[in-house]
Design a protein around this motif. Structure first.
Motif, PDB file in Angstrom:
ATOM      1  N   ARG A 199      32.806  43.383  31.518  1.00  0.00           N
ATOM      2  CA  ARG A 199      33.204  43.876  32.836  1.00  0.00           C
ATOM      3  C   ARG A 199      32.964  45.433  33.044  1.00  0.00           C
ATOM      4  NH1 ARG A 199      36.697  39.399  33.140  1.00  0.00           N
ATOM      5  NH2 ARG A 199      38.493  40.667  32.480  1.00  0.00           N
ATOM      6  N   GLN A 211      35.403  39.534  27.470  1.00  0.00           N
ATOM      7  CA  GLN A 211      34.773  39.325  28.773  1.00  0.00           C
ATOM      8  C   GLN A 211      35.360  40.632  29.702  1.00  0.00           C
ATOM      9  OE1 GLN A 211      36.710  35.834  30.252  1.00  0.00           O
ATOM     10  NE2 GLN A 211      35.264  34.591  29.210  1.00  0.00           N
ATOM     11  N   SER A 212      36.579  41.243  29.244  1.00  0.00           N
ATOM     12  CA  SER A 212      36.954  42.542  29.981  1.00  0.00           C
ATOM     13  C   SER A 212      36.085  43.729  29.640  1.00  0.00           C
ATOM     14  CB  SER A 212      38.556  42.883  29.560  1.00  0.00           C
ATOM     15  OG  SER A 212      38.623  44.047  29.947  1.00  0.00           O
ATOM     16  N   ASP A 256      38.827  37.339  20.587  1.00  0.00           N
ATOM     17  CA  ASP A 256      39.549  37.193  22.007  1.00  0.00           C
ATOM     18  C   ASP A 256      38.782  37.161  23.006  1.00  0.00           C
ATOM     19  OD1 ASP A 256      41.220  37.709  23.973  1.00  0.00           O
ATOM     20  OD2 ASP A 256      42.386  39.470  23.179  1.00  0.00           O
ATOM     21  N   PRO A 257      38.244  36.257  23.499  1.00  0.00           N
ATOM     22  CA  PRO A 257      37.255  35.928  24.466  1.00  0.00           C
ATOM     23  C   PRO A 257      37.668  36.536  25.619  1.00  0.00           C
ATOM     24  CG  PRO A 257      37.588  33.751  23.398  1.00  0.00           C
ATOM     25  CD  PRO A 257      38.557  34.759  23.045  1.00  0.00           C
ATOM     26  N   GLU A 258      39.004  36.789  26.047  1.00  0.00           N
ATOM     27  CA  GLU A 258      39.447  37.444  27.352  1.00  0.00           C
ATOM     28  C   GLU A 258      39.108  38.978  27.055  1.00  0.00           C
ATOM     29  OE1 GLU A 258      43.325  36.509  28.450  1.00  0.00           O
ATOM     30  OE2 GLU A 258      42.963  34.524  29.088  1.00  0.00           O
TER      31      GLU A 258
END
Length: 242
Positions: free
Chosen positions: A115, A111-112, A106-108
């Protein structure tokens, strides 16, 4: 709550000792996060689940209560136990994060995670450069050495790296910042098992070298330099994962 480092240890195929309660939590939680039990679906009856996992009603109910506390399920009268929307899941729970290692990439989400690391580890590094003690520095050097001498052992390297993050969190004297170790462990596990930006061997060597440099700047109290090296550490993990 699982012990920090459990996900890293599992990379070698080693299974931790577990009781029926933790077994059921892990089986159902894993099934939810990986999509075997879809969001919005109602879990099977107690009788079916008891037979499936070979446990008593008491063990099953306690496991479901734990999963409800993590936000994964919700018990409703006359309906049963329903899988909750992802928006209700506790993504700071190390066990919920660990289950995502086995889920579809799950790339999203990844990325989270990075972050969050950028937002919370940067002040942690700043605090460590101000408040580190001689004992903290000694531990950092010890675990960096363990990283350097891990050779082909992904588990040894990962656990040593996680210990470095833990010591940095402790030296910063901010207990809440330590709560992101679950986030660090998942991103580290992903980076250790993917050959994206570089080979696994090259990644481990570069990561160990950066943490040795980071330890030196923390020992010297060099705030700006420590922040820059930490950023390089995080970006290395990120490039190896995304």
């Amino acid at each position: 709550m699982i012990e920090t480092g459990s996900l890293i240890r599992s990379l070698s195929g080693r299974r931790a000792a577990r009781n029926f309660h933790t077994f059921v939590i892990n089986e159902i939680g894993h099934a939810i996060v990986t999509g075997e039990f879809s969001i919005g679906s109602v879990l099977a009856s107690d009788a079916v689940m008891m037979e499936r996992y070979g446990v008593s009603r008491t063990v099953l109910r306690e496991a479901l209560k734990t999963l409800e506390a993590k936000g994964l399920v919700e018990a409703r009268p006359k309906v049963g136990t329903r899988v909750s929307p992802r928006s209700r899941w506790n993504f700071f729970d190390p066990q919920v994060l660990a289950w995502h290692y086995h889920a579809k990439p799950d790339p999203e989400l990844y990325q989270s995670l990075f972050r969050v690391r950028a937002a919370l580890e940067a002040p942690m590094i700043a605090l460590a450069t101000r408040h580190r003690s001689a004992e903290h520095v000694r531990l950092l050097k010890y675990w960096c050495h363990q990283m350097e001498t891990a050779d082909d052992s992904v588990e040894q390297f990962g656990l040593a790296c996680l210990e470095v993050h833990g010591v940095i969190a402790e030296s910063g004297r901010d207990p809440l910042l330590r709560s992101i170790l679950g986030v660090v462990e998942l991103t580290l596990a992903l980076a250790l098992t993917r050959d994206k930006a570089m080979s696994g061997e090259a990644y481990r060597a570069r990561s160990a070298a950066l943490f040795v440099q980071l330890t030196a700047t923390i020992e010297a109290g060099q705030l700006e330099e420590a922040g820059q090296i930490y950023e390089a550490c995080r970006l290395l993990d990120q490039s190896q994962t995304l």
